[in-house]
Design a protein around this motif. Structure first.
Motif, PDB file in Angstrom:
ATOM      1  N   ILE A  67      22.135  42.371  31.576  1.00 28.91           N
ATOM      2  CA  ILE A  67      20.914  41.594  31.733  1.00 28.91           C
ATOM      3  C   ILE A  67      19.734  42.548  31.589  1.00 28.91           C
ATOM      4  CG2 ILE A  67      19.573  40.156  33.308  1.00 28.91           C
ATOM      5  CD1 ILE A  67      22.268  39.350  34.578  1.00 28.91           C
ATOM      6  N   LYS A  68      18.884  42.249  30.640  1.00 28.45           N
ATOM      7  CA  LYS A  68      17.732  43.106  30.403  1.00 28.45           C
ATOM      8  C   LYS A  68      16.559  42.633  31.246  1.00 28.45           C
ATOM      9  CE  LYS A  68      19.087  44.532  25.849  1.00 28.45           C
ATOM     10  NZ  LYS A  68      18.760  44.656  24.456  1.00 28.45           N
ATOM     11  N   LYS A  69      15.831  43.605  31.784  1.00 22.16           N
ATOM     12  CA  LYS A  69      14.672  43.306  32.620  1.00 22.16           C
ATOM     13  C   LYS A  69      13.534  42.797  31.743  1.00 22.16           C
ATOM     14  CE  LYS A  69      12.149  46.686  34.112  1.00 22.16           C
ATOM     15  NZ  LYS A  69      11.673  47.873  34.754  1.00 22.16           N
ATOM     16  N   ILE A  70      12.893  41.735  32.217  1.00 20.74           N
ATOM     17  CA  ILE A  70      11.728  41.222  31.498  1.00 20.74           C
ATOM     18  C   ILE A  70      10.566  42.164  31.777  1.00 20.74           C
ATOM     19  CG2 ILE A  70      10.078  39.330  31.343  1.00 20.74           C
ATOM     20  CD1 ILE A  70      12.362  37.476  32.183  1.00 20.74           C
ATOM     21  N   GLU A  71       9.995  42.699  30.729  1.00 16.24           N
ATOM     22  CA  GLU A  71       8.897  43.635  30.903  1.00 16.24           C
ATOM     23  C   GLU A  71       7.575  42.888  30.767  1.00 16.24           C
ATOM     24  OE1 GLU A  71       7.717  47.607  28.677  1.00 16.24           O
ATOM     25  OE2 GLU A  71       9.779  47.582  29.386  1.00 16.24           O
ATOM     26  N   LEU A  72       6.739  43.035  31.783  1.00 17.26           N
ATOM     27  CA  LEU A  72       5.440  42.382  31.752  1.00 17.26           C
ATOM     28  C   LEU A  72       4.547  43.105  30.734  1.00 17.26           C
ATOM     29  CD1 LEU A  72       5.031  41.900  35.586  1.00 17.26           C
ATOM     30  CD2 LEU A  72       5.596  40.157  33.928  1.00 17.26           C
ATOM     31  N   PRO A  73       3.657  42.371  30.060  1.00 17.74           N
ATOM     32  CA  PRO A  73       2.829  43.000  29.031  1.00 17.74           C
ATOM     33  C   PRO A  73       1.931  44.093  29.590  1.00 17.74           C
ATOM     34  CG  PRO A  73       2.153  40.723  29.426  1.00 17.74           C
ATOM     35  CD  PRO A  73       3.367  40.968  30.233  1.00 17.74           C
ATOM     36  N   GLU A  74       1.562  45.020  28.721  1.00 15.41           N
ATOM     37  CA  GLU A  74       0.728  46.146  29.139  1.00 15.41           C
ATOM     38  C   GLU A  74      -0.714  45.693  29.348  1.00 15.41           C
ATOM     39  OE1 GLU A  74      -0.529  50.619  27.695  1.00 15.41           O
ATOM     40  OE2 GLU A  74       1.008  49.517  26.605  1.00 15.41           O
ATOM     41  N   LEU A 111     -14.713  46.810  30.560  1.00 14.81           N
ATOM     42  CA  LEU A 111     -13.428  46.128  30.373  1.00 14.81           C
ATOM     43  C   LEU A 111     -13.650  44.787  29.678  1.00 14.81           C
ATOM     44  CD1 LEU A 111     -11.637  46.581  33.819  1.00 14.81           C
ATOM     45  CD2 LEU A 111     -11.000  47.614  31.670  1.00 14.81           C
ATOM     46  N   THR A 112     -12.810  44.485  28.718  1.00 11.49           N
ATOM     47  CA  THR A 112     -12.841  43.166  28.079  1.00 11.49           C
ATOM     48  C   THR A 112     -11.787  42.293  28.749  1.00 11.49           C
ATOM     49  OG1 THR A 112     -11.190  43.724  26.411  1.00 11.49           O
ATOM     50  CG2 THR A 112     -13.505  44.207  25.878  1.00 11.49           C
ATOM     51  N   LEU A 113     -11.798  41.031  28.433  1.00  9.77           N
ATOM     52  CA  LEU A 113     -10.831  40.091  29.003  1.00  9.77           C
ATOM     53  C   LEU A 113      -9.395  40.488  28.651  1.00  9.77           C
ATOM     54  CD1 LEU A 113     -10.814  37.510  30.691  1.00  9.77           C
ATOM     55  CD2 LEU A 113     -10.862  36.202  28.579  1.00  9.77           C
ATOM     56  N   ALA A 114      -9.203  41.102  27.489  1.00  9.54           N
ATOM     57  CA  ALA A 114      -7.873  41.527  27.052  1.00  9.54           C
ATOM     58  C   ALA A 114      -7.382  42.775  27.788  1.00  9.54           C
ATOM     59  CB  ALA A 114      -7.878  41.782  25.554  1.00  9.54           C
ATOM     60  N   ASP A 115      -8.280  43.480  28.471  1.00  4.57           N
ATOM     61  CA  ASP A 115      -7.912  44.729  29.137  1.00  4.57           C
ATOM     62  C   ASP A 115      -7.299  44.537  30.519  1.00  4.57           C
ATOM     63  OD1 ASP A 115      -8.771  46.358  27.061  1.00  4.57           O
ATOM     64  OD2 ASP A 115     -10.818  46.457  27.828  1.00  4.57           O
ATOM     65  N   PHE A 116      -7.403  43.342  31.088  1.00  2.00           N
ATOM     66  CA  PHE A 116      -6.852  43.155  32.430  1.00  2.00           C
ATOM     67  C   PHE A 116      -6.061  41.858  32.509  1.00  2.00           C
ATOM     68  CE2 PHE A 116     -11.045  41.253  32.497  1.00  2.00           C
ATOM     69  CZ  PHE A 116     -10.874  40.067  33.209  1.00  2.00           C
ATOM     70  N   SER A 117      -5.148  41.832  33.474  1.00  4.70           N
ATOM     71  CA  SER A 117      -4.333  40.642  33.690  1.00  4.70           C
ATOM     72  C   SER A 117      -4.302  40.329  35.178  1.00  4.70           C
ATOM     73  CB  SER A 117      -2.917  40.862  33.156  1.00  4.70           C
ATOM     74  OG  SER A 117      -2.343  41.990  33.759  1.00  4.70           O
ATOM     75  N   VAL A 118      -3.900  39.100  35.496  1.00 11.31           N
ATOM     76  CA  VAL A 118      -3.831  38.638  36.882  1.00 11.31           C
ATOM     77  C   VAL A 118      -2.439  38.083  37.124  1.00 11.31           C
ATOM     78  CG1 VAL A 118      -4.790  37.048  38.587  1.00 11.31           C
ATOM     79  CG2 VAL A 118      -6.293  38.048  36.868  1.00 11.31           C
ATOM     80  N   TYR A 119      -1.790  38.547  38.197  1.00 10.04           N
ATOM     81  CA  TYR A 119      -0.488  38.021  38.593  1.00 10.04           C
ATOM     82  C   TYR A 119      -0.582  37.484  40.012  1.00 10.04           C
ATOM     83  CZ  TYR A 119       1.378  40.486  34.556  1.00 10.04           C
ATOM     84  OH  TYR A 119       1.619  40.924  33.289  1.00 10.04           O
ATOM     85  N   ASN A 120      -0.203  36.230  40.171  1.00 10.07           N
ATOM     86  CA  ASN A 120      -0.160  35.608  41.492  1.00 10.07           C
ATOM     87  C   ASN A 120       1.228  35.857  42.064  1.00 10.07           C
ATOM     88  OD1 ASN A 120      -0.308  34.018  43.768  1.00 10.07           O
ATOM     89  ND2 ASN A 120      -0.923  32.163  42.709  1.00 10.07           N
ATOM     90  N   LEU A 121       1.321  36.639  43.127  1.00 12.17           N
ATOM     91  CA  LEU A 121       2.604  37.002  43.717  1.00 12.17           C
ATOM     92  C   LEU A 121       3.349  35.788  44.262  1.00 12.17           C
ATOM     93  CD1 LEU A 121       3.497  39.864  43.534  1.00 12.17           C
ATOM     94  CD2 LEU A 121       3.007  40.188  45.929  1.00 12.17           C
ATOM     95  N   THR A 122       2.651  34.705  44.519  1.00  8.80           N
ATOM     96  CA  THR A 122       3.297  33.477  44.996  1.00  8.80           C
ATOM     97  C   THR A 122       4.262  32.938  43.941  1.00  8.80           C
ATOM     98  OG1 THR A 122       1.259  32.993  46.190  1.00  8.80           O
ATOM     99  CG2 THR A 122       2.823  31.201  45.994  1.00  8.80           C
ATOM    100  N   LEU A 123       4.007  33.220  42.670  1.00  6.28           N
ATOM    101  CA  LEU A 123       4.879  32.752  41.597  1.00  6.28           C
ATOM    102  C   LEU A 123       6.099  33.638  41.394  1.00  6.28           C
ATOM    103  CD1 LEU A 123       2.178  31.719  38.987  1.00  6.28           C
ATOM    104  CD2 LEU A 123       3.513  30.246  40.469  1.00  6.28           C
ATOM    105  N   PHE A 124       6.209  34.699  42.183  1.00  9.98           N
ATOM    106  CA  PHE A 124       7.364  35.594  42.124  1.00  9.98           C
ATOM    107  C   PHE A 124       8.067  35.589  43.486  1.00  9.98           C
ATOM    108  CE2 PHE A 124       4.363  37.418  39.034  1.00  9.98           C
ATOM    109  CZ  PHE A 124       5.160  37.493  37.899  1.00  9.98           C
ATOM    110  N   PRO A 125       8.731  34.488  43.857  1.00  9.42           N
ATOM    111  CA  PRO A 125       9.348  34.432  45.193  1.00  9.42           C
ATOM    112  C   PRO A 125      10.463  35.458  45.375  1.00  9.42           C
ATOM    113  CG  PRO A 125      10.033  32.554  43.865  1.00  9.42           C
ATOM    114  CD  PRO A 125       8.983  33.287  43.086  1.00  9.42           C
ATOM    115  N   GLU A 126      11.013  35.972  44.274  1.00  6.62           N
ATOM    116  CA  GLU A 126      12.073  36.971  44.372  1.00  6.62           C
ATOM    117  C   GLU A 126      11.545  38.342  44.786  1.00  6.62           C
ATOM    118  OE1 GLU A 126      10.529  37.100  40.167  1.00  6.62           O
ATOM    119  OE2 GLU A 126      11.013  35.530  41.592  1.00  6.62           O
ATOM    120  N   VAL A 127      10.232  38.527  44.725  1.00  6.17           N
ATOM    121  CA  VAL A 127       9.640  39.820  45.082  1.00  6.17           C
ATOM    122  C   VAL A 127       9.580  39.941  46.602  1.00  6.17           C
ATOM    123  CG1 VAL A 127       7.556  41.243  44.994  1.00  6.17           C
ATOM    124  CG2 VAL A 127       8.296  39.981  42.980  1.00  6.17           C
ATOM    125  N   LYS A 128      10.407  40.794  47.128  1.00  4.78           N
ATOM    126  CA  LYS A 128      10.428  41.041  48.575  1.00  4.78           C
ATOM    127  C   LYS A 128       9.644  42.306  48.917  1.00  4.78           C
ATOM    128  CE  LYS A 128      13.283  37.617  49.144  1.00  4.78           C
ATOM    129  NZ  LYS A 128      12.670  36.380  48.866  1.00  4.78           N
TER     130      LYS A 128
END
Length: 197
Positions: A67-74, A111-128
Motif C-alpha cells: 500500500i503506497k502512502k498518499i502524498e499530499l501536494p507540495e 505569497l500567492t494563492l498557489a503557494d499555500f494550502s489549508v488542511y482541516n484536521l477534522t477531515l483526517f480522523p485517523e490522525v491521532k
C-alpha cells in the motif's frame, strides 16, 4: 413444468429449473457434467491443520500488494486548522486566511494563492498524532491555527518549533486571531519572526 411458473419478474425464482446443475454442451453434442466427489469422514491430526494454517497465512501475507502512502501536494506554507465544518477551507475562514497569507513575505516575495494550502484536521480522523501528520507533509513551513490543540509535541501557543526538518508555528484559531487588534498583533509578531520579515 407449468408455463405460467416460468414467467417471473425475479430470475432467481427459476432456480428450480437448474436443480441438477448447469451443463456446458459443446457443438460436438458431447455432454460434460460436473464430477461429484464424495468424501467420507476422515480423522485429521491437529499438527497437519496447524501446518496448513501457517502455509496459508504465509501465502496471504506474501500476496498482499504494498500500500503506497498518499502524498499530499507540495506547498510553500501549509495551514492546519481544526474546524467543525467538514471542508478543508471553510467559507468563514476564506477572507481571514487570504489576508494573513497575502501579508507574508518569503525572501521578499509575497505569497500567492498557489503557494499555500489549508488542511482541516477534522477531515483526517485517523490522525491521532499531529506531529506524525506534520512530518508527512510536503513542505518546510507549517502554521497550526488552533486555540484548543492538545499535544505533547508543542507546549505553548504563539511559539515556533522544529519537527522533522520543518518549521512549525502554533497560533490561536484563525477567528480568535482576527477577533481584535490585540490578538492580531499577538499573532503577527511571531509570524514576522517565523518568516524572517
Amino acid at each position: 413444468m407449468n408455463e405460467k411458473i416460468q414467467i417471473v419478474d425475479n430470475p432467481l425464482l427459476l432456480t428450480s429449473l437448474f436443480s441438477e446443475g448447469v451443463f456446458y454442451i459443446p457443438s460436438e453434442n458431447k455432454v460434460i457434467a460436473e464430477e461429484v466427489v464424495k468424501v467420507e469422514n476422515q480423522q485429521v491430526e491437529v499438527s497437519q491443520i496447524e501446518n496448513v494454517n501457517v502455509e496459508i497465512e504465509q501465502e496471504i501475507t506474501q500476496n498482499i500488494p504494498e500500500i503506497k502512502k498518499i502524498e499530499l501536494p507540495e506547498s510553500t506554507v501549509v495551514n492546519i486548522i481544526i474546524d467543525t465544518e467538514l471542508v478543508h477551507w471553510p467559507e468563514k475562514l476564506n477572507e481571514p486566511i487570504k489576508k494573513m497569507m497575502g501579508a507574508l513575505r518569503i525572501d521578499g516575495k509575497p505569497l500567492t494563492l498557489a503557494d499555500f494550502s489549508v488542511y482541516n484536521l477534522t477531515l483526517f480522523p485517523e490522525v491521532k498524532d499531529i506531529s506524525k501528520f506534520i512530518s508527512d507533509l510536503n513542505t518546510k513551513r507549517v502554521l497550526i491555527w488552533s486555540t484548543n490543540l492538545k499535544t505533547e509535541a508543542f507546549q505553548t501557543i504563539n511559539a515556533e518549533y522544529s519537527l522533522a526538518n520543518k518549521q512549525v508555528l502554533w497560533l490561536k484559531d484563525v477567528l480568535d486571531v482576527m477577533a481584535n487588534n490585540e490578538s492580531k498583533m499577538e499573532a503577527w509578531i511571531p509570524m514576522k519572526k517565523f518568516f524572517k520579515m
